[in-house]
Scaffold this motif. Structure first.
Motif, short mmCIF file in Angstrom:
data_model
loop_
_atom_site.label_atom_id
_atom_site.label_comp_id
_atom_site.label_asym_id
_atom_site.label_seq_id
_atom_site.Cartn_x
_atom_site.Cartn_y
_atom_site.Cartn_z
N VAL A 259 0.83 -1.22 0.00
CA VAL A 259 0.00 0.00 0.00
C VAL A 259 0.86 1.26 0.00
CG1 VAL A 259 -1.57 1.36 1.46
CG2 VAL A 259 -2.04 -1.05 1.04
N VAL B 181 -5.06 3.18 6.68
CA VAL B 181 -5.14 3.08 5.22
C VAL B 181 -6.34 3.88 4.72
CG1 VAL B 181 -5.43 1.52 3.24
CG2 VAL B 181 -3.91 0.88 5.13
N SER C 176 -1.34 -6.12 -3.49
CA SER C 176 -1.89 -4.79 -3.19
C SER C 176 -1.22 -3.72 -4.04
CB SER C 176 -1.75 -4.47 -1.70
OG SER C 176 -0.39 -4.40 -1.31
N TYR D 58 -7.84 3.21 -2.24
CA TYR D 58 -7.38 3.01 -0.86
C TYR D 58 -8.48 2.42 0.02
CZ TYR D 58 -2.63 4.53 -1.32
OH TYR D 58 -1.30 4.58 -1.67
N MET E 125 -8.20 -1.21 -0.78
CA MET E 125 -7.05 -1.83 -0.15
C MET E 125 -7.26 -1.94 1.37
SD MET E 125 -3.72 -0.60 -2.34
CE MET E 125 -3.96 1.16 -2.23
#
Length: 186
Positions: free
Chosen positions: A20, A89, A153, A170, A173
């Motif tokens: 990420v 995240v 990812s 995002y 993810m």
């Protein structure tokens, strides 16, 4: 063995945050017009991975009052780090790097700190949970899961960014953090 297989999912959960904050974040920063110097400085957010030895003893000995009674020391810490990852995240995805680069950096740093903390816990949990003859298979399975999470990812983030806005990418993810949460609960 189901315990060894569980570390495939926990390994995925460990690798996910690294993916990420690597390729997708770099691409997003570049797309937002952030300078190459500033993008290069974002490498510093990975520092918690190198320094996790500093707080590992605290996580090893401290209990979380309510959660430790319900889930045990390792699983409670894993849940706390995974919930922190979920929030970080999501927070990272809601920033606007062109307008508030500092907030993007803060959330990226929280992601890596929570991720490094999760690594500490999952490694300790693996050593405690598996029998001696299962440790090698558990380590290999966790490493394979880590690679799947990291590469998956990163690649999925870049592919999806061509279709959706970065905030949605995002959010997607962040939703993958539930893989680890479900695995640790089961």
């Amino acid at each position: 063995n189901s315990r060894v297989v569980a570390f495939l999912f926990l390994g995925f959960s460990s690798g996910l945050p690294f993916g990420v904050v690597e390729e997708p974040l770099t691409a997003w920063l570049a797309e937002s017009g952030v300078t190459k110097t500033a993008i290069g400085l974002f490498a510093l957010v990975s520092l918690p991975y190198s320094l996790k030895f500093a707080w590992a003893p605290f996580m090893d000995h401290l209990t979380l009052p309510v959660l430790t009674k319900a889930f045990g020391r390792r699983r409670s810490w894993a849940l706390v780090t995974q919930l922190a990852l979920l929030g970080a995240v999501l927070g990272l995805g809601l920033t606007k790097p062109a307008e508030s680069l500092w907030w993007t950096a803060v959330f990226a740093l929280i992601v890596t700190f929570a991720s490094a903390s999760q690594d500490i816990v999952i490694d300790a949990y693996r050593v405690e949970l598996l029998n001696e003859e299962q440790l090698a298979a558990g380590a290999a399975t966790a490493t394979f899961g880590w690679r799947l999470g990291q590469v998956g990812s990163g690649a999925a983030g870049l592919i999806l960014a061509d279709i959706f806005p970065w905030s949605w990418v995002y959010i997607g993810m962040a939703s993958l953090v539930f893989v680890g949460i479900i695995a640790i609960l089961l």
